[in-house]
Design a protein around this motif. Structure first.
Motif, PDB file in Angstrom:
ATOM      1  N   SER A  30      -6.722 -10.821   1.066  1.00 22.39           N
ATOM      2  CA  SER A  30      -5.329 -11.231   1.272  1.00 22.39           C
ATOM      3  C   SER A  30      -4.764 -11.941   0.035  1.00 22.39           C
ATOM      4  N   ASN A  34      -1.464 -10.582  -2.170  1.00 16.41           N
ATOM      5  CA  ASN A  34      -0.277 -11.420  -2.416  1.00 16.41           C
ATOM      6  C   ASN A  34       0.244 -11.294  -3.839  1.00 16.41           C
ATOM      7  N   LEU A  37       3.524  -9.479  -4.205  1.00 16.26           N
ATOM      8  CA  LEU A  37       4.615 -10.241  -3.598  1.00 16.26           C
ATOM      9  C   LEU A  37       5.106 -11.339  -4.531  1.00 16.26           C
ATOM     10  N   ARG A  38       4.169 -11.955  -5.248  1.00 13.35           N
ATOM     11  CA  ARG A  38       4.515 -13.018  -6.200  1.00 13.35           C
ATOM     12  C   ARG A  38       4.906 -12.469  -7.565  1.00 13.35           C
TER      13      ARG A  38
END
Length: 86
Positions: A30, A34, A37-38
């Motif tokens: 996970s 991420n 997304l960042r």
């Protein structure tokens, strides 16, 4: 300029997926998922991703804000003297 989310997804795919990266880095998948997304890959992960992608993606592409030439030349952790061309 920061890499796009799609570019980061390409890096992850080229390295064998989030699970493979997570296992190699000692983090959860996970955390890897991420990154897009960042829109940023942690700089300390770039050397291992470069190796996992067999050089397809270079640290300089993943994190252009870091002075990789200095780290390569110094033989910093994750880089051998061979990586720097010395």
């Amino acid at each position: 300029m920061r890499p796009t989310s799609e570019f980061i997804r390409e890096v992850i795919r080229a390295c064998g997926g989030a699970s493979k990266i997570a296992e190699a880095r000692g983090v959860l998948p996970s955390a890897v998922n991420n990154w897009p997304l960042r829109r940023q890959i942690p700089a300390d992960c770039c050397p291992s991703l470069e190796k996992l992608s067999l050089g397809r993606f270079r640290c300089e592409q993943m994190r252009p804000d870091v002075e990789w030439s200095v780290l390569r030349a110094s033989g910093a952790e994750g880089f051998s003297r061979v990586d720097s061309g010395l």
